[in-house]
Design an enzyme around this catalytic site. Structure first.
Site, PDB file in Angstrom:
ATOM      1  N   ARG A 175       0.750  -1.078  -0.058  1.00  0.00           N
ATOM      2  CA  ARG A 175      -0.100   0.244  -0.140  1.00  0.00           C
ATOM      3  C   ARG A 175       0.574   1.344   0.060  1.00  0.00           C
ATOM      4  NH1 ARG A 175      -3.192  -2.994   3.384  1.00  0.00           N
ATOM      5  NH2 ARG A 175      -4.967  -3.921   2.424  1.00  0.00           N
TER       6      ARG A 175
ATOM      7  N   LYS B 264       3.066  11.426 -11.401  1.00  0.00           N
ATOM      8  CA  LYS B 264       2.569  10.270 -12.118  1.00  0.00           C
ATOM      9  C   LYS B 264       3.174   9.315 -12.565  1.00  0.00           C
ATOM     10  CE  LYS B 264      -0.337  13.484 -14.995  1.00  0.00           C
ATOM     11  NZ  LYS B 264      -0.382  13.984 -16.479  1.00  0.00           N
TER      12      LYS B 264
ATOM     13  N   GLU C  35      11.043  18.042 -25.283  1.00  0.00           N
ATOM     14  CA  GLU C  35      10.354  18.446 -23.870  1.00  0.00           C
ATOM     15  C   GLU C  35      10.846  19.428 -23.161  1.00  0.00           C
ATOM     16  OE1 GLU C  35       7.471  16.705 -23.021  1.00  0.00           O
ATOM     17  OE2 GLU C  35       7.722  14.481 -23.555  1.00  0.00           O
TER      18      GLU C  35
ATOM     19  N   LYS D 275       7.975  22.834 -14.064  1.00  0.00           N
ATOM     20  CA  LYS D 275       7.032  21.803 -13.746  1.00  0.00           C
ATOM     21  C   LYS D 275       6.758  21.807 -12.306  1.00  0.00           C
ATOM     22  CE  LYS D 275       5.788  16.934 -14.421  1.00  0.00           C
ATOM     23  NZ  LYS D 275       5.918  15.990 -15.354  1.00  0.00           N
TER      24      LYS D 275
ATOM     25  N   GLU E   7      -3.958  17.485 -12.008  1.00  0.00           N
ATOM     26  CA  GLU E   7      -4.485  17.973 -13.333  1.00  0.00           C
ATOM     27  C   GLU E   7      -5.984  18.286 -13.404  1.00  0.00           C
ATOM     28  OE1 GLU E   7      -2.209  15.821 -16.649  1.00  0.00           O
ATOM     29  OE2 GLU E   7      -3.598  16.362 -17.768  1.00  0.00           O
TER      30      GLU E   7
ATOM     31  N   ARG F 211      -2.307  22.166 -14.991  1.00  0.00           N
ATOM     32  CA  ARG F 211      -1.341  21.138 -15.370  1.00  0.00           C
ATOM     33  C   ARG F 211      -1.426  20.647 -16.841  1.00  0.00           C
ATOM     34  NH1 ARG F 211       1.146  16.255 -11.585  1.00  0.00           N
ATOM     35  NH2 ARG F 211       2.226  15.281 -13.173  1.00  0.00           N
TER      36      ARG F 211
ATOM     37  N   ASN G 217       0.539  19.175 -21.728  1.00  0.00           N
ATOM     38  CA  ASN G 217       0.164  18.452 -22.939  1.00  0.00           C
ATOM     39  C   ASN G 217       0.350  19.299 -24.174  1.00  0.00           C
ATOM     40  OD1 ASN G 217      -0.589  16.133 -21.210  1.00  0.00           O
ATOM     41  ND2 ASN G 217      -2.372  17.153 -20.608  1.00  0.00           N
TER      42      ASN G 217
ATOM     43  N   HIS H  77       1.351  17.137 -27.012  1.00  0.00           N
ATOM     44  CA  HIS H  77       1.005  15.781 -26.692  1.00  0.00           C
ATOM     45  C   HIS H  77      -0.440  14.931 -27.316  1.00  0.00           C
ATOM     46  CE1 HIS H  77       4.394  16.076 -24.188  1.00  0.00           C
ATOM     47  NE2 HIS H  77       4.340  15.104 -23.765  1.00  0.00           N
TER      48      HIS H  77
ATOM     49  N   HIS I  65       0.602  11.776 -29.253  1.00  0.00           N
ATOM     50  CA  HIS I  65       0.023  10.476 -28.814  1.00  0.00           C
ATOM     51  C   HIS I  65      -0.418   9.703 -29.925  1.00  0.00           C
ATOM     52  CE1 HIS I  65       0.107  11.659 -24.226  1.00  0.00           C
ATOM     53  NE2 HIS I  65       1.153  11.182 -24.636  1.00  0.00           N
TER      54      HIS I  65
ATOM     55  N   HIS J 135       8.994   8.804 -28.143  1.00  0.00           N
ATOM     56  CA  HIS J 135       7.825   9.780 -27.551  1.00  0.00           C
ATOM     57  C   HIS J 135       8.347  11.305 -27.870  1.00  0.00           C
ATOM     58  CE1 HIS J 135       5.104  11.485 -24.736  1.00  0.00           C
ATOM     59  NE2 HIS J 135       6.122  11.996 -24.266  1.00  0.00           N
TER      60      HIS J 135
HETATM   61  N1  LIG Z   1       5.168  10.230 -15.348  1.00  0.00           N
HETATM   62  C1  LIG Z   1       5.232  11.152 -16.163  1.00  0.00           C
HETATM   63  O1  LIG Z   1       4.614  12.160 -15.735  1.00  0.00           O
HETATM   64  C2  LIG Z   1       5.623  11.220 -17.510  1.00  0.00           C
HETATM   65  C3  LIG Z   1       6.033  12.239 -18.333  1.00  0.00           C
HETATM   66  C4  LIG Z   1       6.399  12.062 -19.500  1.00  0.00           C
HETATM   67  C5  LIG Z   1       6.959  10.632 -20.037  1.00  0.00           C
HETATM   68  N2  LIG Z   1       6.552   9.539 -19.291  1.00  0.00           N
HETATM   69  C6  LIG Z   1       6.951   8.202 -19.815  1.00  0.00           C
HETATM   70  O2  LIG Z   1       8.251   8.349 -19.876  1.00  0.00           O
HETATM   71  C7  LIG Z   1       8.899   7.359 -20.653  1.00  0.00           C
HETATM   72  C8  LIG Z   1       9.730   7.599 -21.601  1.00  0.00           C
HETATM   73  O3  LIG Z   1      10.920   7.901 -20.962  1.00  0.00           O
HETATM   74  P1  LIG Z   1      12.466   7.924 -21.680  1.00  0.00           P
HETATM   75  O4  LIG Z   1      12.481   8.664 -22.919  1.00  0.00           O
HETATM   76  O5  LIG Z   1      13.377   8.317 -20.440  1.00  0.00           O
HETATM   77  O6  LIG Z   1      12.536   6.273 -22.031  1.00  0.00           O
HETATM   78  P2  LIG Z   1      13.403   5.088 -21.244  1.00  0.00           P
HETATM   79  O7  LIG Z   1      13.297   5.125 -19.908  1.00  0.00           O
HETATM   80  O8  LIG Z   1      13.247   4.128 -22.167  1.00  0.00           O
HETATM   81  O9  LIG Z   1      14.824   5.626 -21.713  1.00  0.00           O
HETATM   82  C9  LIG Z   1      15.162   5.832 -23.261  1.00  0.00           C
HETATM   83  C10 LIG Z   1      16.453   4.792 -23.451  1.00  0.00           C
HETATM   84  O10 LIG Z   1      17.625   5.332 -22.881  1.00  0.00           O
HETATM   85  C11 LIG Z   1      18.473   4.568 -21.914  1.00  0.00           C
HETATM   86  N3  LIG Z   1      18.952   5.337 -20.941  1.00  0.00           N
HETATM   87  C12 LIG Z   1      18.263   5.988 -20.155  1.00  0.00           C
HETATM   88  N4  LIG Z   1      19.206   6.956 -19.201  1.00  0.00           N
HETATM   89  C13 LIG Z   1      20.306   6.500 -19.875  1.00  0.00           C
HETATM   90  C14 LIG Z   1      21.795   6.700 -19.667  1.00  0.00           C
HETATM   91  N5  LIG Z   1      22.068   7.805 -18.720  1.00  0.00           N
HETATM   92  N6  LIG Z   1      22.833   6.367 -20.224  1.00  0.00           N
HETATM   93  C15 LIG Z   1      22.411   5.198 -21.174  1.00  0.00           C
HETATM   94  N7  LIG Z   1      21.204   4.806 -21.479  1.00  0.00           N
HETATM   95  C16 LIG Z   1      20.173   5.322 -20.762  1.00  0.00           C
HETATM   96  C17 LIG Z   1      17.121   3.584 -21.566  1.00  0.00           C
HETATM   97  O11 LIG Z   1      17.577   2.476 -21.067  1.00  0.00           O
HETATM   98  C18 LIG Z   1      16.331   3.361 -22.745  1.00  0.00           C
HETATM   99  O12 LIG Z   1      16.810   2.547 -23.697  1.00  0.00           O
HETATM  100  C19 LIG Z   1       7.437   6.871 -21.378  1.00  0.00           C
HETATM  101  O13 LIG Z   1       7.036   5.519 -21.041  1.00  0.00           O
HETATM  102  C20 LIG Z   1       6.497   7.767 -21.013  1.00  0.00           C
HETATM  103  O14 LIG Z   1       5.256   7.392 -21.106  1.00  0.00           O
HETATM  104  C21 LIG Z   1       6.117   9.751 -18.005  1.00  0.00           C
HETATM  105 ZN   LIG Z   2       6.008  13.855 -22.888  1.00  0.00          ZN
END
Ligand SMILES: NC(=O)c1ccc[n+]([C@@H]2O[C@H](COP(=O)([O-])OP(=O)(O)OC[C@H]3O[C@@H](n4cnc5c(N)ncnc54)[C@H](O)[C@@H]3O)[C@@H](O)[C@H]2O)c1
Ligand SMILES: [Zn+2]
Length: 375
Positions: free
Chosen positions: A128, A150, A192, A234, A244, A248, A252, A255, A259, A273
């Site tokens: 929990r 999130k 971003e 942020k 949101e 907030r 988007n 986005h 998306h 993304h």
């Molecule tokens: N929670 C939120 O508010 C929020 C906001 C935006 C995006 N997201 C989510 O985030 C995800 C995308 O995140 P991302 O772009 O970081 O993707 P990711 O976590 O897949 O990382 C991208 C790639 O880079 C590699 N990587 C990361 N850091 C590294 C480093 N320092 N050195 C070497 N390799 C590294 C990872 O292994 C992966 O292959 C999506 O699932 C998206 O939905 C969430």
């Molecule tokens: Zn995004």
């Protein structure tokens, strides 16, 4: 260095009892033990990471945790968006229970947004709720996903549809980790960064126009500045609207279009993304200009800046062939930001002047998409 001579800056996300600090700077992975020692409810943590990140950053993190007397285990996931699903969540939760985590054990998410979202969701529901520390290692995670609480996973119905708000206790954004991030991932995260400038900070857009190239090429001081500006933006937005209900939604920007394109290209390497967001930002400005809301010149500046950063800016050449406007529209309407069937778009009156536009006429949007998709 900041005024106190430290190699990081500190920001606060103001959420009362759920408030927390974000540290942005250098050497934060290697010194994490020091920042966590006084914060953890129990000197014990489970580090969740992925194989790519572990190869570079797990060892220094483990060393500093050990140095601070924090017992720790590590769970290393497969890298990639595919890990953000029920099966991997189940496996992670089982692993945590096998390790006999207790209510006061903390999870440390060391990685990009995938690790942060999955580990964050596991932290929200295991026993929990466990304390969570975010150590974002991708640019996207540093400026966006690690802050704001999130968490979640994808299902066959779409992205991020199952999840929870679970704020971290601390965010450590070490820009040194970006040195090992693949360049394409860095550029995707940069989309971003541009987003924050476009939402509400025209002077930051000018700064990016002058410094974006150095930032992408590896200038740590500039990376640090940009991450700090984005986290501050942020933190302010999340502090004002944690769940949101209002402002907030501005985050988007780009986005709803993005998306839809991600969903059409299968959420994979074909279109990352951040790349989808880059196209979405260009479309949001072009559509705003088409509606007479913003100057054509601003839409052009946005598009040119994204292109100069090596990002895509048009949906015309999407991998997998040309898509019809109705395909894109229907995906936009499936987005979870739909209110009463009408997509709520974030549009702009100019650079730094985004707003929530409700009741956008479907007919105009469709005509705009038809032109954009035909290039
Ligand atoms: N929670 C939120 O508010 C929020 C906001 C935006 C995006 N997201 C989510 O985030 C995800 C995308 O995140 P991302 O772009 O970081 O993707 P990711 O976590 O897949 O990382 C991208 C790639 O880079 C590699 N990587 C990361 N850091 C590294 C480093 N320092 N050195 C070497 N390799 C590294 C990872 O292994 C992966 O292959 C999506 O699932 C998206 O939905 C969430
Ligand atoms: Zn995004």
């Amino acid at each position: 260095m900041n005024e106190a001579g430290e190699r990081h800056d500190r920001l606060r996300v103001d959420l009362g009892a759920r408030g927390y600090d974000i540290l942005v700077g250098e050497d934060l992975v290697a010194t994490a033990g020091r920042h966590l020692a006084g914060l953890l409810a129990q000197p014990r943590a489970v580090v969740v990471t992925d194989g790519n990140v572990a190869a570079h950053w797990l060892e220094p993190l483990g060393r500093t945790l050990a140095g601070a007397g924090i017992a720790h285990d590590a769970v290393v996931l497969e890298a990639g968006e595919r890990s953000k699903d029920y099966a991997h969540l189940e496996r992670l939760l089982d692993r945590l229970l096998d390790l006999r985590v207790e209510r006061r054990t903390s999870l440390v998410a060391l990685g990009g947004g995938v690790v942060g979202d999955l580990a964050g969701f596991a932290a929200a529901i295991a026993l929990r709720g466990l304390d969570l520390v975010q150590v974002p290692t991708s640019l996207l995670a540093q400026v966006d996903s690690s802050v704001g609480g999130k968490t979640g996973i994808n299902t066959r119905h779409g992205k991020n549809l199952i999840g929870a708000f679970h704020q971290p206790r601390l965010v450590l954004a070490d820009v040194g980790t970006l040195d090992t991030l693949p360049p394409r991932e860095l550029r995707a995260g940069y989309a971003e960064v541009v987003k924050y400038a476009l939402i509400g900070d025209a002077p930051f857009f000018s700064w990016l126009a002058a410094n974006g190239r150095d930032l992408l090429a590896g200038d740590r001081r500039k990376r640090r500045h940009a991450v700090l500006v984005c986290c501050r933006a942020k933190a302010t937005i999340v502090g004002a609207d944690e769940r949101e209900a209002g402002p907030r939604a501005l985050l988007n920007l780009g986005h709803t279009f993005g998306h839809a394109l991600e969903s059409l290209t299968g959420y994979g390497d074909a279109l990352l993304h951040g790349e989808a967001v880059a196209i979405g930002l260009a479309l949001a400005f072009a559509f705003s200009a088409r509606l007479g809301l913003c100057a054509d010149e601003d839409a052009d500046r946005v598009r040119r800046h994204l292109e100069a950063a090596g990002l895509p800016s048009s949906p015309a050449g999407l991998p997998g062939g040309r898509r019809s406007p109705d395909e894109v529209l229907s995906r936009m309407e499936q987005d979870k930001k739909v209110v009463g069937g009408e997509p709520t778009l974030i549009l702009a009156r100019g650079i730094g002047q985004a707003f929530v536009a409700r009741g956008v006429e479907r007919r105009k949007l469709r005509a705009f998409l038809a032109d954009a998709l035909s290039g």
